[in-house]
Write a protein that holds these residues in place. Structure first.
Motif, PDB file in Angstrom:
ATOM      1  N   CYS A   1       9.899   3.661   5.124  1.00 44.39           N
ATOM      2  CA  CYS A   1       9.823   4.580   3.995  1.00 44.39           C
ATOM      3  C   CYS A   1      10.615   5.837   4.343  1.00 44.39           C
ATOM      4  O   CYS A   1      10.427   6.418   5.407  1.00 44.39           O
ATOM      5  CB  CYS A   1       8.366   4.927   3.710  1.00 44.39           C
TER       6      CYS A   1
ATOM      7  N   CYS B   1       7.872   9.178   4.174  1.00 46.03           N
ATOM      8  CA  CYS B   1       6.899   9.438   5.241  1.00 46.03           C
ATOM      9  C   CYS B   1       7.317   8.832   6.579  1.00 46.03           C
ATOM     10  O   CYS B   1       6.627   9.018   7.577  1.00 46.03           O
ATOM     11  CB  CYS B   1       5.519   8.942   4.831  1.00 46.03           C
TER      12      CYS B   1
ATOM     13  N   HIS C   1       7.503   2.686  -1.293  1.00 40.59           N
ATOM     14  CA  HIS C   1       6.436   3.465  -0.678  1.00 40.59           C
ATOM     15  C   HIS C   1       6.620   4.922  -1.060  1.00 40.59           C
ATOM     16  O   HIS C   1       7.762   5.366  -1.247  1.00 40.59           O
ATOM     17  CB  HIS C   1       6.485   3.301   0.852  1.00 40.59           C
ATOM     18  N   CYS C   2       5.526   5.644  -1.191  1.00 41.69           N
ATOM     19  CA  CYS C   2       5.570   7.058  -1.583  1.00 41.69           C
ATOM     20  C   CYS C   2       6.391   7.237  -2.871  1.00 41.69           C
ATOM     21  O   CYS C   2       7.089   8.242  -3.049  1.00 41.69           O
ATOM     22  CB  CYS C   2       6.156   7.928  -0.469  1.00 41.69           C
TER      23      CYS C   2
HETATM   24 ZN   LIG Z   1       5.917   6.542   2.512  1.00 42.02          ZN
END
Ligand SMILES: [Zn+2]
Length: 265
Positions: free
Chosen positions: A217, A220, A229-230
């Protein structure tokens, strides 16, 4: 008649699971298909053993759910099993049950036991191991990995895997559709079923540590299984593109089934 009983009993389980948020809508449909095939075998062994896997695994998923949510984002899927997950976990078992319907050979009873022991071992290990305060180590080289990362094992998770596989082996022995002549001795059956489950769970970890797709990701910087992700796209950094968590589960449960044929013999 069996078809009717099959549809009704699996629909009852699937609807309950859907309402309890254990299955998605697609997962419920897949579960009805799986359950119906198993009931047409006309012996409670097949459906009951699948139910033991499904009910205990769903119960462990709920156990300390809030704590797990913190690491859950790292897993490819949420808590609800979707259709692909149901087939990845139960597909090999259904295949072995169909083999038994076709050829009536005891080896398919053993393969079925081994594949369900594998998915039970793997699910229990994941759900209980993730709660362990000890950092998991890679099954491949013993290096410490992040909690929830595929291919990581903990002592708690391994013990949970053994307990899950043993439960399936004991239930399989008690519910067996075979007569005494075709059945291995009690402890042989239980040992072989448990060992096959551990082999399947080990194959799962090994594939998870080597060829399973891993992404990073960019927000993060965590290693994740999903392609996003995120809220952003994550980039694959390792593994084979089609080797998702579901593919690994399917291969592992098939391996556990084959291993069980050899261990029972
Ligand atoms: Zn992430």
């Amino acid at each position: 008649m069996h078809l009717l009983i099959g549809i009704i009993s699996s629909a009852a389980v699937a609807i309950t699971a859907y309402r309890k948020h254990a299955l998605s809508a697609g997962g419920s449909v897949a579960a009805v298909v799986v359950g119906t095939v198993l009931v047409t075998t006309a012996h409670p062994f097949w459906f009951a053993l699948m139910l033991v896997f499904f009910v205990t695994s769903s119960a462990w998923s709920r156990y300390k759910r809030k704590l797990k949510r913190q690491v859950a984002q790292q897993f490819a899927k949420g808590e609800r099993r979707d259709a692909l997950q149901v087939m990845a976990n139960g597909g090999a078992a259904v295949l072995f049950a169909c083999m038994y319907i076709q050829w009536n050979d005891p080896v398919w009873v053993w393969a079925f036991t081994g594949s369900l022991a594998s998915v039970t071992a793997d699910t229990w290990a994941t759900e209980i191991g993730v709660l362990s305060s000890a950092r998991p180590r890679s099954v491949l080289n013993g290096r410490k990995v992040d909690t929830g990362e595929s291919g990581g094992v903990t002592l708690a998770g391994t013990l949970a895997a053994a307990a899950g596989a043993a439960l399936i082996a004991v239930c399989g022995y008690v519910l067996s559709p075979l007569d005494d002549v075709a059945m291995p001795p009690r402890w042989h059956y239980i040992f072989a079923g448990t060992a096959a489950g551990l082999i399947g769970a080990f194959v799962d970890s090994l594939l998870g540590a080597t060829v399973q797709r891993q992404c990073v990701c960019h927000v993060c910087q965590k290693t994740v299984e999903s392609l996003s992700h995120c809220g952003r796209k994550a980039s694959p950094v390792r593994g084979v593109s089609w080797m998702t968590n579901d593919a690994v589960n399917a291969i592992a449960s098939f391996s556990g089934g084959v291993a069980c044929i050899f261990l029972m013999g």
